[in-house]
Design an enzyme around this catalytic site. Structure first.
Site, PDB file in Angstrom:
ATOM      1  N   GLU A 151      -3.965   7.103  -3.696  1.00  0.00           N
ATOM      2  CA  GLU A 151      -3.231   5.953  -3.207  1.00  0.00           C
ATOM      3  C   GLU A 151      -3.322   4.917  -4.282  1.00  0.00           C
ATOM      4  O   GLU A 151      -4.219   4.685  -5.073  1.00  0.00           O
ATOM      5  CB  GLU A 151      -4.070   5.381  -1.879  1.00  0.00           C
TER       6      GLU A 151
ATOM      7  N   TYR B 136       0.979  -1.128  -0.161  1.00  0.00           N
ATOM      8  CA  TYR B 136      -0.036   0.113  -0.030  1.00  0.00           C
ATOM      9  C   TYR B 136       0.772   1.242  -0.137  1.00  0.00           C
ATOM     10  O   TYR B 136       1.590   1.480   0.694  1.00  0.00           O
ATOM     11  CB  TYR B 136      -1.002   0.120   1.256  1.00  0.00           C
TER      12      TYR B 136
END
Length: 381
Positions: A189, A101
């Site tokens: 993201e 991530y």
């Protein structure tokens, strides 16, 4: 403004961030043709802005044309967590060995943007933050200088990312921050950032939210606004220029000012109701704007009652009352019961103007909310 995955990936690709080959499709035949062109295996992914698409059946991995057709037939037209799926992204499957991530958002407590990295990609990052905060490495950024290369490297190494891919991951993190700043993003993201067996890193998903107030500086992104709208109501909100968020309840809420609307939402919840929306008509709203607001809330099939909470400052109570009357007088039968609370500038004049055959008037906000919640639950009007 929230971009769809396919829109965000287009922005990422233009910035040099590696993404899988993909094609947007709106029909079953189009999805199968796209899969054939890309080459199997492919992922067929619902294009709605909601988390947990895979668990809800909105993402399927297929190995041939028969499976692609079945998946497209299943996903297109489905109701995915209350959102209608009318498009899918057909995307080359990634043979991965690890999921990471990386993202950038604003840390309002610190007053600075923050870069975040975790080796626990592929799952809801909010859940990771709640269950194991130490699994997310955070690096605050001075906006005067941007994200220094050493900060990006420090973040990925501190997160425990394998040295073989750490530099590439740091590079993508740096590119994300540059996009965040350049495009006036509020959040950006990649989850997951997939690591392949060959040691490549690929953005398998993409999230990018843009500051609505900065869209005038982003003409290319502003052109995506209509397609980015999740449904007809959001598109209508964009057309009318409203701050609007659709929620899952059945008590519609209209107010003038974000704080006032939020207070109303809280009270609906406090009195046992469930808010259907956040709708701020803004200060100084004229009759036409009030009419448009009611048109929006009435258009939501989930709404069973409406509470109208107006505190007059620059917004005049008599103008609001005119708007309510004009909107409701268009109907032979009022589609949803409307409860009105007026206070402040010209509130008394507004109360005199209101057609009480069309609305229920309450003196206090608490009484208005309780009445609207009762109506939503099927109480007498």
């Amino acid at each position: 403004m929230k971009l769809h995955e396919y829109q965000a990936k287009g922005v990422f690709a233009d910035a040099g961030i590696p993404v899988p080959d993909s094609t947007l499709a709106s029909t079953v035949d189009g999805a199968v043709e796209a899969a054939e062109e890309i080459g199997y295996p492919v992922a067929i992914k619902a294009q709605v802005q909601v988390g947990g698409r895979g668990k809800a059946g909105g993402i399927e991995l297929v190995d041939d044309a028969t499976e692609a057709r079945e998946a497209a037939e299943s996903i297109l037209g489905m109701d995915l967590k209350g959102l209608y799926v009318d498009r899918v992204l057909v995307e080359a499957a990634v043979d991965f060995t690890n999921e990471l991530y990386v993202g950038v958002t604003m840390d309002r407590a610190e007053g600075k943007p923050v870069a975040m990295v975790s080796t626990r990609g592929g799952v809801n990052i909010e859940e990771v933050a709640a269950e194991d905060p130490d699994a997310i490495v955070r690096e605050h950024i001075d906006p005067a200088f941007g994200l220094h290369p050493y900060q990006a490297r420090k973040a990925v190494f501190d997160a425990g990312i394998d040295r073989d891919v750490a530099i590439d991951a740091a590079s993508i993190l740096t590119q994300l921050y540059e996009l965040w700043e350049e495009k006036d993003a509020t959040e950006i993201e990649v989850n997951p950032l997939m690591v392949t067996g060959d040691g490549e890193v690929i953005a398998a998903d993409a999230v990018m939210n843009i500051d609505d107030d900065a869209l005038f500086r982003q003409p290319d992104l502003a052109g995506m606004e209509e397609e980015a709208a999740e449904d007809d109501l959001e598109a209508k909100a964009n057309e009318y220029g409203f701050d609007y968020v659709r929620l899952s309840g059945n008590t519609g809420i209209i107010g003038n000012g974000a704080g006032l609307v939020m207070t109303t939402l809280d009270l609906v919840d406090y009195y046992g109701g469930s808010p259907a929306n956040f709708l701020d008509i803004g200060g100084g709203a004229k009759a036409e704007r009030v009419t448009n607001a009611l048109d929006m809330v009435f258009s939501d099939e989930n709404v069973d009652s409406v509470v109208f909470n107006i505190f007059g400052g620059i917004t005049r109570g008599d103008e609001v009352a005119k708007g309510i009357n004009e909107a409701l007088e268009q109907f032979e039968e009022i589609p949803k019961p409307v409860v009105v609370r007026l206070a402040g500038t010209n509130a008394e004049e507004g109360m005199e103007i209101l057609n009480t055959d069309l609305v229920t008037v309450e003196k206090t906000l608490e009484e208005a909310v309780q009445r609207a919640v009762s109506y939503a639950e099927g109480g007498d009007q």
